[in-house]
Design a protein around this motif. Structure first.
Motif, PDB file in Angstrom:
ATOM      1  N   ILE A  67       3.104   2.158  10.663  1.00  0.00           N
ATOM      2  CA  ILE A  67       4.164   2.164   9.675  1.00  0.00           C
ATOM      3  C   ILE A  67       3.806   3.142   8.651  1.00  0.00           C
ATOM      4  O   ILE A  67       2.571   2.988   7.989  1.00  0.00           O
ATOM      5  N   HIS A  68       4.520   4.139   8.203  1.00  0.00           N
ATOM      6  CA  HIS A  68       4.171   4.992   7.392  1.00  0.00           C
ATOM      7  C   HIS A  68       5.244   4.846   5.927  1.00  0.00           C
ATOM      8  O   HIS A  68       6.494   4.317   6.395  1.00  0.00           O
ATOM      9  N   GLY A  69       4.716   4.819   4.821  1.00  0.00           N
ATOM     10  CA  GLY A  69       5.329   4.602   3.610  1.00  0.00           C
ATOM     11  C   GLY A  69       5.078   5.515   2.504  1.00  0.00           C
ATOM     12  O   GLY A  69       4.127   5.989   2.421  1.00  0.00           O
ATOM     13  N   VAL A  70       5.850   5.717   1.470  1.00  0.00           N
ATOM     14  CA  VAL A  70       5.821   6.289   0.124  1.00  0.00           C
ATOM     15  C   VAL A  70       6.306   5.451  -0.802  1.00  0.00           C
ATOM     16  O   VAL A  70       7.363   4.969  -0.772  1.00  0.00           O
ATOM     17  N   ARG A  82       0.076   2.296   8.003  1.00  0.00           N
ATOM     18  CA  ARG A  82      -0.577   0.774   8.420  1.00  0.00           C
ATOM     19  C   ARG A  82      -0.618   1.091  10.102  1.00  0.00           C
ATOM     20  O   ARG A  82       0.495   1.086  10.480  1.00  0.00           O
ATOM     21  N   ILE A  83      -1.803   0.931  10.500  1.00  0.00           N
ATOM     22  CA  ILE A  83      -2.012   1.367  11.925  1.00  0.00           C
ATOM     23  C   ILE A  83      -2.371  -0.043  12.491  1.00  0.00           C
ATOM     24  O   ILE A  83      -3.433  -0.519  12.296  1.00  0.00           O
ATOM     25  N   ALA A  90      -9.568   1.788  15.709  1.00  0.00           N
ATOM     26  CA  ALA A  90      -9.022   1.995  14.370  1.00  0.00           C
ATOM     27  C   ALA A  90     -10.082   2.603  13.491  1.00  0.00           C
ATOM     28  O   ALA A  90      -9.949   3.643  12.679  1.00  0.00           O
ATOM     29  N   LEU A  91     -11.494   2.248  13.701  1.00  0.00           N
ATOM     30  CA  LEU A  91     -12.537   2.895  13.033  1.00  0.00           C
ATOM     31  C   LEU A  91     -12.661   4.359  13.281  1.00  0.00           C
ATOM     32  O   LEU A  91     -12.957   5.243  12.494  1.00  0.00           O
ATOM     33  N   GLY A  92     -12.274   4.605  14.609  1.00  0.00           N
ATOM     34  CA  GLY A  92     -12.447   6.159  14.841  1.00  0.00           C
ATOM     35  C   GLY A  92     -11.564   6.897  14.390  1.00  0.00           C
ATOM     36  O   GLY A  92     -11.520   8.330  14.415  1.00  0.00           O
TER      37      GLY A  92
END
Length: 109
Positions: A67-70, A82-83, A90-92
């Motif tokens: 989810i991308h946002g501004v 938000r992934i 996720a860490l990589g």
């Protein structure tokens, strides 16, 4: 923003195929990554009013939703992502996401 701009700020995206112009919910395409790796994706939702969009990528049995946002802030705006994926992956991926967000905000100046 159109998909043709994605490679300019995202180091892991070399090219986007299957969509031209602006994204819409239900759009499907393929991002081409390093070494020519092709990863299918689906645009899940787009809300231009709130400046948010969601997409899902599939890598083998792994499904990743982003989810991308501004958001407006006191000194301009704040871009975020938000992934949803397993923690070790996720860490990589975090450094690539941070670099992409940095490049995106610089490209928009």
């Amino acid at each position: 923003m159109t998909v043709s701009e994605w490679p300019s700020w995202s180091p892991q995206i070399i090219k986007v195929m299957g969509i031209d112009g602006r994204i819409c919910a239900g759009d499907q395409g393929v991002v081409v990554g390093p070494l020519g790796v092709k990863i299918p994706f689906t645009i899940v939702a787009v809300d231009e009013e709130t400046m948010r969009w969601t997409w899902r990528v599939s890598v083998g049995p792994l499904k990743i939703q982003m989810i991308h946002g501004v958001d407006p802030s006191s000194n301009g705006s704040r871009a975020w992502v938000r992934i949803m994926l397993p923690a070790p992956i996720a860490l990589g991926y975090a450094p690539f996401a941070a670099l992409a967000l940095h490049k995106l905000t610089r490209a928009s100046l």
